[in-house]
Scaffold this motif. Structure first.
Motif, PDB file in Angstrom:
ATOM      1  N   ILE A   1       5.972   0.904  -7.248  1.00  0.00           N
ATOM      2  CA  ILE A   1       6.509   1.265  -5.931  1.00  0.00           C
ATOM      3  C   ILE A   1       5.985   0.250  -4.920  1.00  0.00           C
ATOM      4  N   ALA A   2       6.892  -0.378  -4.181  1.00  0.00           N
ATOM      5  CA  ALA A   2       6.497  -1.297  -3.112  1.00  0.00           C
ATOM      6  C   ALA A   2       6.917  -0.703  -1.775  1.00  0.00           C
ATOM      7  N   VAL A   3       5.970  -0.628  -0.851  1.00  0.00           N
ATOM      8  CA  VAL A   3       6.262  -0.141   0.496  1.00  0.00           C
ATOM      9  C   VAL A   3       6.012  -1.290   1.467  1.00  0.00           C
ATOM     10  N   GLU A   4       7.086  -1.963   1.843  1.00  0.00           N
ATOM     11  CA  GLU A   4       6.988  -3.058   2.812  1.00  0.00           C
ATOM     12  C   GLU A   4       6.853  -2.454   4.205  1.00  0.00           C
ATOM     13  N   CYS A   5       5.856  -2.905   4.963  1.00  0.00           N
ATOM     14  CA  CYS A   5       5.568  -2.314   6.268  1.00  0.00           C
ATOM     15  C   CYS A   5       5.807  -3.296   7.409  1.00  0.00           C
TER      16      CYS A   5
ATOM     17  N   PHE B   1       1.116   1.097  -6.949  1.00  0.00           N
ATOM     18  CA  PHE B   1       1.564   1.336  -5.575  1.00  0.00           C
ATOM     19  C   PHE B   1       1.111   0.157  -4.728  1.00  0.00           C
ATOM     20  N   ILE B   2       2.087  -0.618  -4.239  1.00  0.00           N
ATOM     21  CA  ILE B   2       1.809  -1.797  -3.427  1.00  0.00           C
ATOM     22  C   ILE B   2       2.313  -1.521  -2.015  1.00  0.00           C
ATOM     23  N   TYR B   3       1.461  -1.710  -1.007  1.00  0.00           N
ATOM     24  CA  TYR B   3       1.872  -1.361   0.347  1.00  0.00           C
ATOM     25  C   TYR B   3       1.350  -2.380   1.347  1.00  0.00           C
TER      26      TYR B   3
ATOM     27  N   ALA C   1       4.218  -6.574   1.005  1.00  0.00           N
ATOM     28  CA  ALA C   1       4.196  -5.905  -0.301  1.00  0.00           C
ATOM     29  C   ALA C   1       5.230  -6.487  -1.251  1.00  0.00           C
ATOM     30  N   THR C   2       6.404  -6.854  -0.718  1.00  0.00           N
ATOM     31  CA  THR C   2       7.460  -7.383  -1.583  1.00  0.00           C
ATOM     32  C   THR C   2       7.213  -8.818  -2.001  1.00  0.00           C
ATOM     33  N   LEU C   3       6.169  -9.444  -1.472  1.00  0.00           N
ATOM     34  CA  LEU C   3       5.798 -10.777  -1.969  1.00  0.00           C
ATOM     35  C   LEU C   3       4.990 -10.659  -3.258  1.00  0.00           C
ATOM     36  N   ILE C   4       4.324  -9.561  -3.440  1.00  0.00           N
ATOM     37  CA  ILE C   4       3.586  -9.321  -4.685  1.00  0.00           C
ATOM     38  C   ILE C   4       4.552  -8.925  -5.793  1.00  0.00           C
ATOM     39  N   GLU C   5       5.477  -8.051  -5.470  1.00  0.00           N
ATOM     40  CA  GLU C   5       6.477  -7.600  -6.443  1.00  0.00           C
ATOM     41  C   GLU C   5       7.849  -7.626  -5.776  1.00  0.00           C
TER      42      GLU C   5
ATOM     43  N   ASP D   1      10.334  -1.113  -9.004  1.00  0.00           N
ATOM     44  CA  ASP D   1      11.202  -0.036  -9.480  1.00  0.00           C
ATOM     45  C   ASP D   1      11.712   0.809  -8.318  1.00  0.00           C
ATOM     46  N   LEU D   2      10.916   0.862  -7.265  1.00  0.00           N
ATOM     47  CA  LEU D   2      11.295   1.629  -6.079  1.00  0.00           C
ATOM     48  C   LEU D   2      10.804   0.876  -4.861  1.00  0.00           C
ATOM     49  N   LEU D   3      11.715   0.627  -3.920  1.00  0.00           N
ATOM     50  CA  LEU D   3      11.361  -0.116  -2.718  1.00  0.00           C
ATOM     51  C   LEU D   3      11.565   0.768  -1.485  1.00  0.00           C
TER      52      LEU D   3
END
Length: 588
Positions: free
Chosen positions: A49-53, A135-137, A141-145, A149-151
C-alpha cells in the motif's frame, strides 16, 4: 436587520457539487477507512500500500490511522529516502531569494531530492517482505513503489496548509522552520513545494485507487478513484461555486462579517476569497457526505472542459480569473501599491502573466474614494525619495502631493492595469476582479502602521519604482480607467453594459441589470459571475443540460466552458425585482 442590508444574509459559506451515481463510494473515519483498505489484502502473499501525501498532511496520523486494521505491517516512511533538509534548502536557494515575500517560480521535481542510495536500501527492505503488508507513506511514497497493489492519495488544500503555518503546527517540507514567520513559509510553499507536489499529484489522478480528504484532524473522508474523477467530470458540466474563505487584516472592515454572517471572533474581515481556485477548496457531496479537495485539482484534471479550448491554449492549467472581496467598511485604507508589468513578472519571478485587476464597488459610503494614478507633473525622483523616507519613518508620505484621489459610488467599476498606482480607501466594499497571479503586490507605503502581528508589513519600493507607469496621470486616468461603463444591449426587461476593462487587460466584464431572464452564451469560454444586486437568482439551462442552480447576493459562481447556454432570472424573494450580475471572461 443588518447595518449594510435591509434583509437577512443568505450567503452560502459551504457550497457543494452533488455527485450523482456514486452515493455509496465514500468512507468516513480511520477505523472504517483502514478496514476498507484491509478488504483488498489477499489471504497470502506480499501486499503493498502506497499513500502519497501532499506537503502539510499529518503523516503520523495517516500512518497510525490507516494501518490500524492490519495485523502485521512493515512501515516505510518516504521522508527517509530524501536528501537532508540542508541539502534541499541549498538546492532551492536561488529560487527562494533573500526577499521576505517574493521568490522565483521553481521548476524542481520531487525526484531531484531523492538520495539514490537510501532509495535502493528501502526498495531492498520492501522486497524482502514475502508475506504481509508493506505500508509506504509520505511525500514521495510512489517513488519507492511506483506500482503498488493499492495507491491512496492524501490531499490537502493550500488554505489549510496556511492555517497550519499560522499556528506553527508545521513548517515547510524538508525545512526545520516550524517557528518561522508565516510569510516566509508561504513563500517557500508558493514558489517551490506546492508546484513540485502538484506535478506529482497530476500524474497520479488516474492511477490512485482512493483519494483521502485530510482537512480535519482525525476525521478522514475517503472516496474511490472512479467516483472522485467522475465527480470532477460532473462539476464541469454545471454551474458551481468553490468554498470561500475569509481572513482578517490590519485594514479590514465589518461588511463581510455581516453580509456573509460570520462569527465575531475576529477583529475584522479584510478579505473574502470567493473564487481563487489555486487556494480555495471544492466540496463534492456524495449522498450525505462532503468530500473536500483543492479546487485546483479540477483545473488540473479538466482544464479544457472547465476553461475552454482557447483559454487552455493560452493559459495552460492556470485558471486566469480571480474574484475576491476587499472590505474597508469601518476599516482603513489598503496599502498604496502597484502591480508588476508582464515583462517584469516574467523576468523577476518566473510568472507567465501579471496581476491586472479592477475594483467593482459592491458598497461604499457617500464620501468613498479611490487613490488612482499620479497627479500631473510629478517629479519621479522626488516621489521615490519621499517613499523611502516614509519607509524609514522619517516622514509620513505626502500622498496628496503625488497621488490622485477620485470619488466612487456603489456599482462603479474601476480598471487598474498593471503599473498603475492605486489604493482602495476606507469605507468601501470592493469586489476585486482580476487576473490570477495574486501575491504580486508591491506595497509602496502602508500609512505608518504595523500589521496584526505587530510587525511592519513589507514594502517593495525598489520593485515598485521599476514598474510604475509615470505617464498615467490625472488626465489619462480620467480618459481610460474612470466611468467607462457603456450600454451595449437593451431588451424589454434588462440592460447589458460593458463595464471595463482597459485594453491592456485580457478580461472582458459585462453587467446585466433587470427584472427578467437574461440568456448568456459561453462561446466555449469559462464565465465567472457575481450577483452584485438582488437577494437571489436562479441559473437555468434552456435545454436541460444541468439542474436549476440558485445563487445569492455577493456569491461568485463559475459557468464552465462545457456549458453552452444558460439563463439567469430573479427568483425567490427577488422574483419580479431588479437584480444585477457582473460577468468576467477571457477576451479572444
Amino acid at each position: 436587520m443588518g447595518k449594510y442590508l435591509n434583509r437577512l444574509p443568505n450567503y452560502d459559506k459551504y457550497p457543494a457539487v452533488t455527485v450523482k451515481g456514486f452515493e455509496e463510494s465514500v468512507t468516513k473515519g480511520y477505523e472504517a477507512v483502514s478496514a476498507k483498505l484491509k478488504a483488498h489484502q489477499p489471504e497470502k502473499g506480499r501486499f503493498v500500500i502506497a499513500v502519497e501525501c501532499y506537503p502539510g498532511v499529518r503523516e503520523d496520523e495517516i500512518k497510525q490511522g490507516l494501518t490500524s486494521a492490519f495485523d502485521t505491517v512493515t512501515i516505510l516512511h518516504a521522508d527517509a529516502i530524501m536528501e537532508s533538509a540542508e541539502t534541499v534548502t541549498n538546492k532551492i536557494k536561488r529560487n527562494m531569494t533573500d526577499d521576505r515575500v517574493f521568490g522565483f517560480m521553481a521548476p524542481h521535481r520531487l525526484e531531484e531530492f531523492v538520495d539514490e542510495q537510501k532509495l535502493a536500501t528501502f526498495r531492498e527492505q520492501a522486497a524482502k517482505v514475502q508475506d504481509g503488508v508493506v505500508f509506504i507513506y509520505g511525500v514521495g511514497a510512489t517513488l519507492i513503489e511506483e506500482n503498488p497493489d493499492l495507491l491512496v492519495y492524501a490531499d490537502l488544500t493550500r488554505w489549510e496548509v496556511q492555517q497550519r503555518f499560522e499556528t506553527k503546527e508545521i513548517g515547510n517540507w524538508k525545512a526545520d522552520n516550524k517557528d518561522e514567520e508565516p510569510l516566509k513559509k508561504f513563500k517557500r510553499g508558493y514558489f517551490f513545494e506546492w508546484r513540485m507536489a502538484d506535478r506529482v499529484k497530476q500524474r497520479l489522478f488516474e492511477k490512485a485507487d482512493y483519494f483521502l480528504d485530510t482537512e480535519k484532524a482525525d476525521s478522514p473522508v475517503m472516496v474511490d478513484g472512479e467516483a472522485y474523477l467522475n465527480g470532477l467530470q460532473q462539476a464541469v458540466n454545471q454551474p458551481f461555486r468553490v468554498v470561500p474563505y475569509f481572513k482578517p487584516g490590519i485594514w479590514g472592515g465589518q461588511w463581510i462579517r455581516e453580509v456573509v454572517d460570520l462569527d465575531d471572533d475576529a477583529v475584522n474581515y479584510a478579505w473574502a476569497f470567493d473564487c481563487v481556485p489555486e487556494e480555495n477548496s471544492l466540496n463534492l457531496k456524495f449522498g450525505d457526505t462532503i468530500f473536500t479537495l483543492p479546487s485546483i485539482n479540477l483545473v488540473y484534471y479538466q482544464p479544457v472542459e472547465l476553461m475552454g479550448d482557447k483559454v487552455h491554449a493560452r493559459f495552460g492549467k492556470s485558471f486566469p480569473i480571480r474574484f475576491d472581496f476587499l472590505d474597508t467598511m469601518e476599516g482603513q485604507n489598503l496599502s498604496l501599491q502597484v502591480h508588476p508589468l508582464t515583462e517584469y513578472i516574467q523576468d523577476t519571478f518566473g510568472m507567465p502573466y501579471t496581476q491586472d485587476e479592477s475594483y467593482y464597488y459592491l458598497d461604499c459610503s457617500d464620501d468613498a474614494t479611490i487613490y488612482l494614478g499620479l497627479k500631473e507633473g510629478v517629479d519621479k525622483e522626488e516621489m521615490i525619495a519621499d517613499l523611502k523616507r516614509a519607509e524609514k519613518g522619517e516622514i509620513s508620505f505626502p500622498d496628496e502631493k503625488y497621488i490622485n484621489q477620485f470619488p466612487v459610488k456603489k456599482h462603479d467599476h474601476i480598471a487598474i492595469p498593471a503599473g498603475t498606482i492605486h489604493c482602495s480607501a476606507t469605507d468601501s466594499m470592493v469586489l476585486e476582479i482580476s487576473a490570477t497571479p495574486y501575491i504580486f503586490t508591491f506595497k509602496l507605503w502602508d500609512w505608518d502602521r504595523v500589521d496584526l502581528d505587530g510587525k511592519p508589513r513589507p514594502v517593495h519600493i525598489d520593485h515598485g519604482k521599476e514598474v510604475i507607469q509615470w505617464d498615467r496621470t490625472t488626465s489619462w486616468i480620467e480618459d481610460h480607467l474612470i466611468d467607462q461603463a457603456e450600454v451595449v444591449k437593451e431588451a424589454h426587461s434588462w440592460t447589458e453594459e460593458k463595464t471595463g476593462l482597459h485594453e491592456r487587460e485580457f478580461l472582458e466584464t459585462r453587467r446585466h441589470t433587470g427584472n427578467g431572464p437574461v440568456t448568456h452564451e459561453t462561446g466555449g469560454i469559462v464565465n465567472v459571475l457575481n450577483l452584485v444586486e438582488g437577494e437571489e437568482a436562479t441559473v437555468e439551462s434552456p435545454s436541460g443540460e444541468f439542474a436549476p442552480y440558485v445563487v445569492h447576493y455577493a456569491e461568485t459562481f463559475i459557468i464552465p466552458a462545457n456549458v453552452t447556454t444558460y439563463t439567469i432570472r430573479p427568483s425567490g424573494p427577488s422574483e419580479g425585482k431588479t437584480i444585477a450580475t457582473v460577468k468576467a471572461y477571457v477576451r479572444t
